[in-house]
Write a protein that holds these residues in place. Structure first.
Motif, PDB file in Angstrom:
ATOM      1  N   PHE A 171      26.555   3.098  39.239  1.00  0.00           N
ATOM      2  CA  PHE A 171      26.416   4.531  39.486  1.00  0.00           C
ATOM      3  C   PHE A 171      26.752   5.341  38.241  1.00  0.00           C
ATOM      4  CE2 PHE A 171      30.949   5.110  39.614  1.00  0.00           C
ATOM      5  CZ  PHE A 171      31.151   6.480  39.524  1.00  0.00           C
ATOM      6  N   GLU A 172      26.138   6.524  38.173  1.00  0.00           N
ATOM      7  CA  GLU A 172      26.446   7.512  37.145  1.00  0.00           C
ATOM      8  C   GLU A 172      26.633   8.862  37.818  1.00  0.00           C
ATOM      9  OE1 GLU A 172      23.216   7.631  34.417  1.00  0.00           O
ATOM     10  OE2 GLU A 172      23.340   5.501  33.889  1.00  0.00           O
ATOM     11  N   THR A 173      27.595   9.633  37.332  1.00  0.00           N
ATOM     12  CA  THR A 173      27.765  11.000  37.799  1.00  0.00           C
ATOM     13  C   THR A 173      28.296  11.839  36.633  1.00  0.00           C
ATOM     14  OG1 THR A 173      28.687  12.419  39.553  1.00  0.00           O
ATOM     15  CG2 THR A 173      30.134  10.701  38.670  1.00  0.00           C
ATOM     16  N   VAL A 174      28.538  13.127  36.886  1.00  0.00           N
ATOM     17  CA  VAL A 174      29.054  14.005  35.837  1.00  0.00           C
ATOM     18  C   VAL A 174      30.197  14.854  36.378  1.00  0.00           C
ATOM     19  CG1 VAL A 174      26.840  14.121  34.647  1.00  0.00           C
ATOM     20  CG2 VAL A 174      27.406  15.874  36.337  1.00  0.00           C
ATOM     21  N   ALA A 175      31.080  15.250  35.492  1.00  0.00           N
ATOM     22  CA  ALA A 175      32.117  16.244  35.788  1.00  0.00           C
ATOM     23  C   ALA A 175      31.728  17.507  35.033  1.00  0.00           C
ATOM     24  CB  ALA A 175      33.486  15.750  35.349  1.00  0.00           C
ATOM     25  N   LEU A 176      31.281  18.510  35.774  1.00  0.00           N
ATOM     26  CA  LEU A 176      30.732  19.728  35.174  1.00  0.00           C
ATOM     27  C   LEU A 176      31.565  20.928  35.601  1.00  0.00           C
ATOM     28  CD1 LEU A 176      27.972  20.348  33.552  1.00  0.00           C
ATOM     29  CD2 LEU A 176      27.206  21.297  35.709  1.00  0.00           C
ATOM     30  N   ALA A 177      32.016  21.724  34.651  1.00  0.00           N
ATOM     31  CA  ALA A 177      32.792  22.926  34.980  1.00  0.00           C
ATOM     32  C   ALA A 177      32.872  23.808  33.736  1.00  0.00           C
ATOM     33  CB  ALA A 177      34.201  22.562  35.467  1.00  0.00           C
ATOM     34  N   GLY A 178      33.384  25.022  33.936  1.00  0.00           N
ATOM     35  CA  GLY A 178      33.447  25.967  32.829  1.00  0.00           C
ATOM     36  C   GLY A 178      32.076  26.553  32.564  1.00  0.00           C
ATOM     37  N   THR A 179      32.006  27.857  32.390  1.00  0.00           N
ATOM     38  CA  THR A 179      30.716  28.527  32.194  1.00  0.00           C
ATOM     39  C   THR A 179      30.866  29.677  31.221  1.00  0.00           C
ATOM     40  OG1 THR A 179      30.098  28.036  34.490  1.00  0.00           O
ATOM     41  CG2 THR A 179      28.808  29.713  33.357  1.00  0.00           C
ATOM     42  N   GLN A 180      29.890  29.806  30.322  1.00  0.00           N
ATOM     43  CA  GLN A 180      29.775  31.004  29.496  1.00  0.00           C
ATOM     44  C   GLN A 180      28.321  31.167  29.072  1.00  0.00           C
ATOM     45  OE1 GLN A 180      31.325  30.566  25.240  1.00  0.00           O
ATOM     46  NE2 GLN A 180      32.564  28.997  26.275  1.00  0.00           N
ATOM     47  N   CYS A 315      32.115  30.224  41.258  1.00  0.00           N
ATOM     48  CA  CYS A 315      32.829  29.856  40.032  1.00  0.00           C
ATOM     49  C   CYS A 315      34.170  29.218  40.385  1.00  0.00           C
ATOM     50  CB  CYS A 315      33.026  31.064  39.121  1.00  0.00           C
ATOM     51  SG  CYS A 315      33.649  32.515  39.948  1.00  0.00           S
ATOM     52  N   GLY A 316      34.633  28.361  39.482  1.00  0.00           N
ATOM     53  CA  GLY A 316      35.893  27.670  39.691  1.00  0.00           C
ATOM     54  C   GLY A 316      37.080  28.556  39.355  1.00  0.00           C
ATOM     55  N   ILE A 317      38.049  28.579  40.267  1.00  0.00           N
ATOM     56  CA  ILE A 317      39.231  29.422  40.093  1.00  0.00           C
ATOM     57  C   ILE A 317      40.456  28.547  39.845  1.00  0.00           C
ATOM     58  CG2 ILE A 317      40.649  31.229  41.135  1.00  0.00           C
ATOM     59  CD1 ILE A 317      37.638  31.947  40.626  1.00  0.00           C
ATOM     60  N   THR A 318      41.166  28.846  38.747  1.00  0.00           N
ATOM     61  CA  THR A 318      42.437  28.190  38.444  1.00  0.00           C
ATOM     62  C   THR A 318      43.513  29.273  38.320  1.00  0.00           C
ATOM     63  OG1 THR A 318      42.169  28.292  36.041  1.00  0.00           O
ATOM     64  CG2 THR A 318      41.192  26.388  37.177  1.00  0.00           C
ATOM     65  N   LYS A 319      44.714  28.849  37.998  1.00  0.00           N
ATOM     66  CA  LYS A 319      45.826  29.811  37.934  1.00  0.00           C
ATOM     67  C   LYS A 319      45.617  30.868  36.858  1.00  0.00           C
ATOM     68  CE  LYS A 319      48.636  26.822  34.930  1.00  0.00           C
ATOM     69  NZ  LYS A 319      48.448  27.610  33.704  1.00  0.00           N
ATOM     70  N   ASP A 320      44.772  30.573  35.858  1.00  0.00           N
ATOM     71  CA  ASP A 320      44.551  31.506  34.754  1.00  0.00           C
ATOM     72  C   ASP A 320      43.315  32.384  34.936  1.00  0.00           C
ATOM     73  OD1 ASP A 320      46.783  30.523  33.290  1.00  0.00           O
ATOM     74  OD2 ASP A 320      45.578  28.789  32.678  1.00  0.00           O
ATOM     75  N   SER A 321      42.653  32.286  36.079  1.00  0.00           N
ATOM     76  CA  SER A 321      41.421  33.051  36.296  1.00  0.00           C
ATOM     77  C   SER A 321      41.693  34.549  36.361  1.00  0.00           C
ATOM     78  CB  SER A 321      40.741  32.605  37.593  1.00  0.00           C
ATOM     79  OG  SER A 321      40.244  31.297  37.479  1.00  0.00           O
ATOM     80  N   GLN A 322      40.771  35.324  35.798  1.00  0.00           N
ATOM     81  CA  GLN A 322      40.822  36.785  35.861  1.00  0.00           C
ATOM     82  C   GLN A 322      39.650  37.269  36.716  1.00  0.00           C
ATOM     83  OE1 GLN A 322      41.259  38.569  31.924  1.00  0.00           O
ATOM     84  NE2 GLN A 322      42.192  36.671  31.185  1.00  0.00           N
ATOM     85  N   ALA A 323      39.958  38.063  37.727  1.00  0.00           N
ATOM     86  CA  ALA A 323      38.965  38.418  38.736  1.00  0.00           C
ATOM     87  C   ALA A 323      37.716  39.067  38.151  1.00  0.00           C
ATOM     88  CB  ALA A 323      39.606  39.339  39.776  1.00  0.00           C
ATOM     89  N   ASP A 324      37.901  39.989  37.191  1.00  0.00           N
ATOM     90  CA  ASP A 324      36.728  40.679  36.646  1.00  0.00           C
ATOM     91  C   ASP A 324      35.830  39.723  35.867  1.00  0.00           C
ATOM     92  OD1 ASP A 324      38.721  40.371  34.724  1.00  0.00           O
ATOM     93  OD2 ASP A 324      38.198  42.206  33.649  1.00  0.00           O
ATOM     94  N   LYS A 325      36.420  38.780  35.141  1.00  0.00           N
ATOM     95  CA  LYS A 325      35.622  37.819  34.378  1.00  0.00           C
ATOM     96  C   LYS A 325      34.889  36.839  35.295  1.00  0.00           C
ATOM     97  CE  LYS A 325      38.258  38.011  30.060  1.00  0.00           C
ATOM     98  NZ  LYS A 325      39.048  37.240  29.066  1.00  0.00           N
ATOM     99  N   GLU A 326      35.528  36.474  36.420  1.00  0.00           N
ATOM    100  CA  GLU A 326      34.872  35.564  37.358  1.00  0.00           C
ATOM    101  C   GLU A 326      33.663  36.247  38.014  1.00  0.00           C
ATOM    102  OE1 GLU A 326      35.625  32.548  37.275  1.00  0.00           O
ATOM    103  OE2 GLU A 326      37.577  32.619  36.309  1.00  0.00           O
ATOM    104  N   PHE A 327      33.784  37.538  38.293  1.00  0.00           N
ATOM    105  CA  PHE A 327      32.633  38.261  38.844  1.00  0.00           C
ATOM    106  C   PHE A 327      31.482  38.260  37.849  1.00  0.00           C
ATOM    107  CE2 PHE A 327      30.072  42.083  39.406  1.00  0.00           C
ATOM    108  CZ  PHE A 327      29.688  41.938  40.736  1.00  0.00           C
ATOM    109  N   ILE A 328      31.784  38.495  36.578  1.00  0.00           N
ATOM    110  CA  ILE A 328      30.745  38.485  35.541  1.00  0.00           C
ATOM    111  C   ILE A 328      30.092  37.101  35.473  1.00  0.00           C
ATOM    112  CG2 ILE A 328      30.353  38.629  33.048  1.00  0.00           C
ATOM    113  CD1 ILE A 328      32.555  40.813  33.004  1.00  0.00           C
ATOM    114  N   GLU A 329      30.891  36.043  35.653  1.00  0.00           N
ATOM    115  CA  GLU A 329      30.329  34.686  35.640  1.00  0.00           C
ATOM    116  C   GLU A 329      29.305  34.506  36.763  1.00  0.00           C
ATOM    117  OE1 GLU A 329      31.866  30.140  36.424  1.00  0.00           O
ATOM    118  OE2 GLU A 329      33.025  31.364  35.029  1.00  0.00           O
TER     119      GLU A 329
END
Length: 345
Positions: A171-180, A315-329
């Protein structure tokens, strides 16, 4: 294109079908079910369309379908009238509040990460054929599909994320996260690096007891349309007593579309998002067809109704997420679909 004409005829006659093209391929596949039966996916060979949580997982079985393929050889309609993103202030406020609540729960120790999403409604009938042709041409590196069943509805997407490729018990898969948004010089922040590592760790923990010699690559930048993600490749050989379905059930839902720990993150999503994801963040693709399984997470997708189209983004939310930036994502991600939609005449 003959397959698109056949699909349009099936839609007009309310018969199930799917059109799809695999990443980096210029071949369009078409599967046309011979009847209107709603076949629930259990372990049958065919094209699978599975939901995020507690939706009916559907399969177009090979035995009950007709399969065609042809080259993709048309030009995009450059005169298409396409859509712009104009989300209302209320939608922004609601999503930012949702993100802040998610961050608060992370800081309280409820979960380490949660993936939060929203639905954007485009109140306009669209030209299905032209929109799907745009999607096929604009996102050649994605899995691009148009799926319809009269008892479920019509969905379309261009997903960059593989759930699993399985062949010869490997099997093959990917770990994908983070966006800009894509630029020439991509720099990843600590928040995005941590988010992607959490996804990698989650997949490792879910699969390491099912496979032999698990291999995980270093994270690298992957372009998907006008945005980029952090990605690691993961592979291994299934143990003799492990089935393909065992692996798929272990992987879905990944922390890239739900969170971790799984149960706590999913409970927060179900209680807080205030809408039903349906098939968004489920999985789609071939199961045991031509001696392989090739499934993708149902991201960058939309649900097409008679007079509106619902676009699903998260979008993925962690302890360092900023609400306005996540909306833009989420706004940036919605452009994947918004930029290919064509209004119907």
């Amino acid at each position: 294109m003959k397959l698109i004409d056949k699909a349009l005829s099936c839609f007009q006659n309310q018969l199930p079908f799917v059109l799809y093209a695999k990443p980096n391929e210029e071949i369009l596949h078409g599967i046309f079910q011979n009847d209107v039966a709603l076949n629930i996916f259990e372990n049958q060979s065919g094209f699978v369309f599975a939901g995020f949580y507690k939706e009916t997982n559907v399969v177009f079985p090979i035995a009950d379908s007709v399969i065609f393929q042809e080259e993709i050889n048309f030009e995009i309609d450059k005169n298409s009238i396409q859509f712009e993103n104009n989300s209302e202030e209320n939608a922004k406020r609601l999503f930012e509040n949702l993100v802040r609540n998610g961050v608060s729960e992370i800081k309280n120790g409820t979960f380490k990460k949660v993936v939060l999403s929203r639905k954007i409604e485009v109140s306009q009938a669209i030209d299905i054929v032209k929109s799907y042709q745009n999607l096929l041409k604009k996102y050649p590196t994605a899995f691009r599909y148009l799926w319809f069943h009269p008892k479920i509805g019509m969905w379309m997407g261009a997903t960059p994320e593989q759930l699993a490729m399985i062949k010869n018990h490997t099997f093959e898969t990917v770990a994908l996260a983070g966006t800009q948004v894509y630029t020439e010089n991509v720099t990843w922040q600590e928040k995005e690096i941590v988010e992607q590592q959490l996804v990698t760790d989650y997949i490792k923990s879910r699969t390491e007891n099912l496979v032999d010699s698990l291999q995980i690559s270093e994270a690298y930048t992957q372009k998907a349309g006008n945005i980029v993600h952090l990605k690691s490749d993961i592979s291994g050989k299934l143990l003799p007593n492990v089935s393909e379905l065992d692996l798929i059930n272990a992987l879905h839902p990944t922390s890239a579309i739900c969170g971790m720990p799984l149960i706590e993150a999913r409970n927060f999503i179900l209680e807080s998002e205030n809408y039903n994801r349906k098939y968004y963040a489920g999985f789609v693709g071939e199961f045991q067809m031509q001696e392989q399984t090739n499934l993708f997470v149902n991201l960058r997708c939309c649900e097409i109704e008679n007079t509106k189209t619902n676009i699903y983004v998260g979008c993925g939310i962690t302890k360092d997420s900023q609400a306005d930036k996540e909306f833009i994502e989420t706004e940036n991600k919605s452009n994947t679909i918004l930029s290919i939609l064509v209004k119907s005449n």
